[in-house]
Enzyme design. Structure first.
Site, mmCIF file in Angstrom:
data_model
loop_
_atom_site.group_PDB
_atom_site.id
_atom_site.type_symbol
_atom_site.label_atom_id
_atom_site.label_comp_id
_atom_site.label_asym_id
_atom_site.label_seq_id
_atom_site.Cartn_x
_atom_site.Cartn_y
_atom_site.Cartn_z
ATOM 1 C CG PHE A 130 -2.119 -0.899 1.103
ATOM 2 C CD1 PHE A 130 -2.228 -1.836 0.091
ATOM 3 C CD2 PHE A 130 -3.162 -0.805 2.018
ATOM 4 C CE1 PHE A 130 -3.340 -2.656 -0.021
ATOM 5 C CE2 PHE A 130 -4.285 -1.619 1.912
ATOM 6 C CZ PHE A 130 -4.369 -2.550 0.894
ATOM 7 C CG ASP A 131 3.164 4.306 -3.122
ATOM 8 O OD1 ASP A 131 4.350 4.264 -2.741
ATOM 9 O OD2 ASP A 131 2.660 5.284 -3.706
#
Length: 584
Positions: free
Chosen positions: A239-240
């Site tokens: 999850f950037d």
């Protein structure tokens, strides 16, 4: 008694209630929960999820790479990458993180134009699935923003079609004085639309426009994307920039409660769709904030151990493990169902925010000065008082290990290997950057071409040149690859190196950095000790309190230890793994 599907809907409803508590929706929360389940292809026959389950083992090692880190004429890069991994790391690396492999407009992939297709210059979905059949595949979910050239943002500018209401806007005079950002560019981008000029929120750059998750249609769009990635073989989701997801005017707009709840919601959906899928949150923030993304084993399965790279580099450049040791002692053991993701190099630089409160300003400044002396570049951010503060050190890890704070020396290779020996043994899953496996050095030409400091550690090898480099005895590349492969081959056979195996910090002074690992069944113990100085040091085995009726082995050398009263001499930057069994 409620069925697993009914329990799922109930949980989704509770989570959506938290996320949208202050927002008037056009539909009921219950209906939205049903829609999300349907979009994830979850139905009445879905099964329950067993909480606090570890979906990993000591055999898990993740290679971090761009899809085109290695290129070959007349072959798409994803095929080249797969072939190279199979030929050179087949027995040691069982997972691969391919950095964004989608069409993009900037930021080396993190400004995505189309989430649903593979960048044609890299290959296609069949190439991705071929890798996923052989290894656990990790993919980025760039969820905070997308490219300003995306179909969605083009519709925003037109004021119609899917995406026209996907982006976060605010009045130009909004008070943003408390907003925390890693960039110095203006926060707002002014855009002309049919309804007038709009100020679009851009946390990172004006080509990376932020989504507005207050609109549940954005959430639905990403659930569709996640389902597609699962179908294409993705097992691990990164999850950037997740910490910046939710925005509320007048707040810091980072780590807000709604952001945490969105992570919990997506975990609920993902683990019901694929029980062994994993979420890793990428939150390059001070350590106490980073730890909150574990939740109560109901948010991220793993969190990036962002404090490790700067603290470990600082240790090896100063010959003093005080700060690294303090940090390790303060880190809570990850409860079952969660673990740390350890890394010391990646496509990004070495973040300095994660050592705020861990290193003094003087220590940080000395580290920055040393890295600059080794050819590194320093990126800065604007603080609340308007001053510039070092935010990230950009350098290849091999070049970062050229010497100490006193200058360059002859211990580049052994210092570099020491860093990995420590990282491979720590509690958590190790992630190793492809350019560390290859001993790649600073790429100044790429900085010139891109204008980005981060390009220094994003070299693109030509396949024939890499083959030549690995066959050239006068160069270090083959030695690096063979040495790290040897360490990994040992690591993956040790139950005491399970990501959730017990870990205790050893007290051996400040020149030895050591910790003890014990397997979950308590049958194997490993004492992991490294000389972090440029001088040979003697280690009295009596200080380890090794049990006398056990056999003991030094796993890296393969030698048996027969005299527990002896002192063993560790060469500069030598590591030993002293174990009571040789592993599996």
């Amino acid at each position: 008694m409620a069925t697993p599907y009914e329990q799922l809907l109930g949980k989704l409803t509770q989570q959506l209630d938290v996320i949208y508590k202050d927002i008037n929706l056009q539909q009921t929360i219950e209906k939205l929960a049903q829609q999300l389940a349907l979009l994830m292809n979850l139905h009445d026959d879905c099964s329950a999820v067993t909480p606090f389950t570890n979906q990993w083992s000591e055999e898990d090692v993740i290679l971090i790479t761009y899809g085109d880190s290695i290129v070959k004429d007349d072959e798409v890069p994803l095929k080249t990458l797969r072939r190279f991994i199979n030929a050179n790391m087949n027995e040691t690396v069982n997972s691969v993180h391919i950095l964004p492999f989608f069409p993009y407009s900037s930021d080396d992939g993190f400004s995505i134009i189309d989430y649903s297709t593979v960048n044609q210059s890299l290959g296609d979905w069949e190439d991705v699935k071929a890798i996923a059949k052989e290894r656990h595949l990790m993919s980025d979910l760039v969820i905070n923003h997308c490219s300003s050239r995306s179909f969605w943002f083009e519709n925003f500018i037109k004021g119609e079609g899917e995406g026209h209401d996907f982006f976060f806007t605010a009045p130009a005079d909004t008070d943003t004085s408390d907003v925390v950002r890693p960039r110095t560019s203006p926060l707002f981008r002014e855009v002309n639309t049919p309804s007038g000029e709009q100020s679009v929120w851009c946390t990172f750059s004006h080509d990376q426009v932020d989504f507005d998750f207050r609109n549940p249609e954005v959430l639905k769009a990403f659930v569709i994307i996640i389902r597609q990635y699962l179908d294409m073989g993705v097992k691990i989701f990164r999850f950037d920039a997740i910490a910046f997801l939710w925005k509320i005017a007048g707040t810091s707009c980072i780590n807000l409660p709604e952001t945490h709840e969105v992570v919990r919601l997506l975990r609920t959906l993902i683990e019901h769709a694929k029980h062994d899928a994993i979420i890793i949150t990428e939150t390059n923030i001070p350590n106490p904030q980073n730890l909150t993304y574990f939740g109560n084993a109901n948010e991220a399965h793993a969190i990036y151990n962002f404090s490790l790279p700067p603290l470990l580099i600082n240790t090896l450049l100063t010959g003093n493990c005080l700060y690294l040791k303090r940090w390790l002692m303060s880190m809570p053991p990850a409860q079952d169902g969660t673990t740390y993701f350890n890394f010391i190099a990646s496509h990004d630089g070495v973040g300095l925010r994660p050592v705020e409160g861990l290193l003094s300003d003087e220590e940080t400044n000395a580290l920055v000065k040393t890295i600059e002396g080794f050819g590194g570049k320093i990126s800065c951010r604007t603080t609340e008082d308007g001053t510039q503060k070092p935010y990230e050190m950009n350098i290849s890890l091999f070049d970062a290990m050229q010497g100490t704070t006193e200058g360059k020396d002859e211990f580049n290779m052994v210092r570099f290997v020491c860093a990995h020996a420590i990282m491979f043994a720590l509690e958590g899953i190790p992630g190793i950057y492809i350019h560390s496996m290859l001993g790649t050095q600073n790429d100044y030409k790429k900085i010139e071409d891109t204008g980005s400091n981060r390009s220094i550690n994003r070299h693109r090898w030509k396949d024939d040149l890499l083959v030549d480099a690995l066959q050239d005895d006068t160069k270090h590349h083959a030695n690096v690859l063979a040495t790290l492969n040897k360490l990994l081959a040992i690591r993956i056979k040790q139950p005491a190196f399970h990501p959730n195996a017990t870990q205790f910090t050893l007290h051996l002074g400040l020149q030895f950095f050591g910790f003890w690992r014990q397997s979950q069944d308590r049958k194997q113990s490993i004492f992991c000790i490294s000389n972090v100085t440029d001088k040979p040091l003697s280690l009295p085995l009596s200080e380890l309190n090794l049990i006398v009726n056990n056999s003991w082995y030094e796993l890296i050398s393969g030698e048996e230890i027969t005299d527990l009263t002896q002192e063993i001499e560790l060469a500069p930057y030598q590591s030993v793994w002293i174990a009571n069994t040789r592993g599996k």
